[in-house]
Motif scaffolding. Structure first.
Motif, PDB file in Angstrom:
ATOM      1  N   ALA A  63       0.838  -1.183   0.000  1.00 36.45           N
ATOM      2  CA  ALA A  63       0.000   0.000   0.000  1.00 36.45           C
ATOM      3  C   ALA A  63       0.878   1.240   0.000  1.00 36.45           C
ATOM      4  O   ALA A  63       1.931   1.282   0.625  1.00 36.45           O
ATOM      5  CB  ALA A  63      -0.885  -0.008   1.245  1.00 36.45           C
ATOM      6  N   ILE A 120       0.288   5.442   4.721  1.00 34.83           N
ATOM      7  CA  ILE A 120       0.567   4.018   4.768  1.00 34.83           C
ATOM      8  C   ILE A 120       0.159   3.489   6.149  1.00 34.83           C
ATOM      9  O   ILE A 120       0.422   4.149   7.164  1.00 34.83           O
ATOM     10  CB  ILE A 120       2.056   3.758   4.483  1.00 34.83           C
ATOM     11  CG1 ILE A 120       2.335   4.021   3.007  1.00 34.83           C
ATOM     12  CG2 ILE A 120       2.483   2.364   4.881  1.00 34.83           C
ATOM     13  CD1 ILE A 120       3.759   3.852   2.611  1.00 34.83           C
ATOM     14  N   ILE A 129      -2.175   7.452  -0.381  1.00 33.58           N
ATOM     15  CA  ILE A 129      -3.249   7.743  -1.321  1.00 33.58           C
ATOM     16  C   ILE A 129      -3.708   9.179  -1.129  1.00 33.58           C
ATOM     17  O   ILE A 129      -4.019   9.593  -0.004  1.00 33.58           O
ATOM     18  CB  ILE A 129      -4.444   6.800  -1.125  1.00 33.58           C
ATOM     19  CG1 ILE A 129      -3.999   5.343  -1.179  1.00 33.58           C
ATOM     20  CG2 ILE A 129      -5.521   7.087  -2.176  1.00 33.58           C
ATOM     21  CD1 ILE A 129      -3.403   4.923  -2.496  1.00 33.58           C
TER      22      ILE A 129
END
Lengths: 116, 113
Positions: free
Chosen positions: B2, B26, B5
Motif C-alpha cells: 500500500a 501508509i 493515497i
C-alpha cells in the motif's frame, strides 16, 4: 538551520555515460539524507537514503550516492545513464530542529537530461 | 504494498472558493506531512501531524487549515483560494520519525481559475 543545496539547475549527459547530480548539506549533528526523483506530473519517488553506516548507499534503478562528511556532500551517481533517467531529482535532509517530528527539507532540484 | 493515497488527483476551483484535499497514509505510519510544490519549484513544507496532533508548521497561509483524524487520514482545507494557490500538493507519511524513510503520494494538482 538545516538545508541542502543543489548547485546545478540542469545536468546533461549522454546515454551510457556516468552521471553525477550534486548535493551538499548543512545540518547540526548527523544528517539523514535522501534522494527523490520526480517525473513530469508525477509524485516524488524514493531513490535512496543515508542514515548511518557505509558511505556508499545503493538505491533503486541502479542509482547510488556517496556520503562525504568532510565535504558535507551526498552526490547521486549512476555508472551508465539511460534516457529514461531524464527527470527532476531532489536531494533532501531530515530537519532535526523541529522537536522530533522531522520533516524533510528539499533542495531546489536538478533536472537531468540524458541524450541518446 | 500500500502507498500513500491522495484524493482527488486533480481539482479545479475558482478564486475565493474552498478546496479540501485528502491524504491516506501508509498503515502504521504515525506522521503525515503536507507539501506545496509550485511550478518549477521545490516542495515547500506546509504542516505535519504526529499521532493526530499538529507537530510542525511551515509556510502555511492562515487561509489553510489541516487536521489528522482518528484513522490517521489527513485533510488539508483551503479557503478563499487565490490564483497563487495553484500548485501540486503532496502528502507524505513516515514512521519512527522518518528513519525508515518518507513515502509520498502522487499529489493533488490544484488549479485556481
Amino acid at each position: 538551520a538545516q538545508s541542502v543545496a543543489q548547485p546545478e539547475d540542469q545536468v546533461n549527459v549522454a546515454e551510457g555515460n556516468p552521471l553525477t547530480v550534486k548535493c551538499t548539506y548543512s545540518v547540526s549533528g548527523n544528517p539523514y539524507l535522501f534522494w527523490y526523483v520526480q517525473y513530469p506530473n508525477r509524485g516524488l519517488q524514493f531513490l535512496l537514503k543515508y542514515i548511518t553506516g557505509d558511505n556508499l548507499v545503493k538505491g533503486s534503478y541502479g542509482f547510488e550516492a556517496e556520503f562525504n562528511k568532510s565535504q558535507t556532500s551526498f552526490h547521486l551517481k549512476k555508472p551508465s545513464a539511460l534516457v529514461s533517467d531524464s527527470a527532476l531529482y531532489f536531494c533532501a535532509v531530515r530537519d532535526e530542529s523541529s522537536g522530533g517530528y522531522n520533516k524533510l527539507i528539499f533542495g531546489a532540484g536538478t533536472r537531468l537530461a540524458v541524450h541518446p | 504494498a500500500a502507498g500513500v493515497i491522495q484524493s482527488p488527483r486533480h481539482l479545479i476551483k475558482e478564486k475565493r472558493e474552498t478546496a479540501t484535499l485528502k491524504c491516506y497514509p501508509i498503515p502504521r505510519h504515525d506522521t503525515v506531512y503536507w507539501y506545496q510544490q509550485g511550478p518549477g519549484q521545490d516542495p515547500q513544507f506546509l504542516i505535519s501531524f504526529y499521532e493526530k496532533m499538529q507537530s510542525d508548521k511551515g509556510s502555511i497561509p492562515d487561509r489553510f487549515s489541516a487536521q489528522q483524524f482518528s484513522d490517521y487520514h489527513s485533510e488539508l482545507n483551503m479557503s478563499s483560494l487565490e490564483l497563487g494557490d495553484s500548485a501540486l500538493y503532496f502528502c507524505a507519511s513516515s514512521s519512527r520519525q522518518g528513519e525508515n524513510g518518507y513515502t509520498f503520494g502522487s499529489g493533488t494538482r490544484l488549479t485556481v481559475v
